[in-house]
Scaffold this active site. Structure first.
Site: not given
Length: 214
Positions: A15, A91, A125, A158, A169
């Site tokens: 996004k 959300r 990532r 992370r 998530r």
């Protein structure tokens, strides 16, 4: 043309990347909840009679900022924009209802990506511990394993990019945010885009959807 665009999709769908390109292409504001909250981190919200007196106190503790605060920040950000790309909001259904009171939308884009691909994208990532540069072990690897191309710093994963946290998530997304899609399914400008493509191919589809529906 100053289109009012909402872009939806799960974490890792792309996004942010597509929103930035849309904002540049159509010369409109790129509005994100993260930016809106960071820009108002120290604002006094004591009059709302919540647990904390500023948005920053929630953010510093890693807690979700209450809907009433987020709604107000987004409304303020949108109020000064003739056109916009809204990313990261709503959300949940309550926020979606609040958004309907704030503004009309010309185009609602949904980036659809299989969950297995989302997990691969997010867990792959890596971030430089020194300069913050972003890499990906598969899609944009560094020249030397574990070393930042830009500053030579150490690349780390992370905590919120570990598989356990990523799946948590995504579960929150399925429970809270995915039902929002039902609200927009009958919108005249609703377009589902296959996000499981190369970023440039997704961009072509996204741009065409806006040009056709705005």
């Amino acid at each position: 043309m100053d289109p009012k665009i909402l872009i939806l999709g799960p974490p890792g769908a792309g996004k942010g990347t597509q929103s930035e390109r849309l904002a540049t292409e159509f010369d409109v504001e790129h509005v994100t909840t993260g930016d809106a909250l960071r820009n108002n981190k120290d604002r006094d919200i004591g009059h709302l009679d919540l647990e904390y007196d500023t948005p920053g106190e929630y953010m510093d503790r890693g807690e979700l900022v209450p809907d009433a605060v987020v709604d107000a920040m987004v409304e303020e950000a949108l109020s000064g924009a003739d056109g916009f790309v809204l990313d990261g909001y709503p959300r949940n259904d309550d926020q979606a209802a609040a958004l309907e009171e704030m503004t009309d939308l010309d185009v609602v884009l949904y980036l659809s990506v299989p969950e297995a691909e989302l997990v691969d994208r997010l867990t792959g990532r890596r971030v430089c511990d020194d300069c913050g540069a972003n890499f990906h072990v598969e899609y944009s690897p560094p020249k030397a394993d574990g070393v930042c191309d830009k500053c030579g710093g150490e690349l780390i994963q992370r905590e919120d990019d570990t598989e356990e946290v990523v799946r948590e998530r995504l579960e929150v997304y399925h429970d809270d945010t995915e039902p929002v899609l039902e609200r927009y399914a009958d919108h005249d400008g609703y377009v589902e885009v296959d996000g499981d493509q190369a970023p440039d191919d997704v961009w072509q589809a996204v741009r065409e959807a806006v040009r056709t529906n705005a």
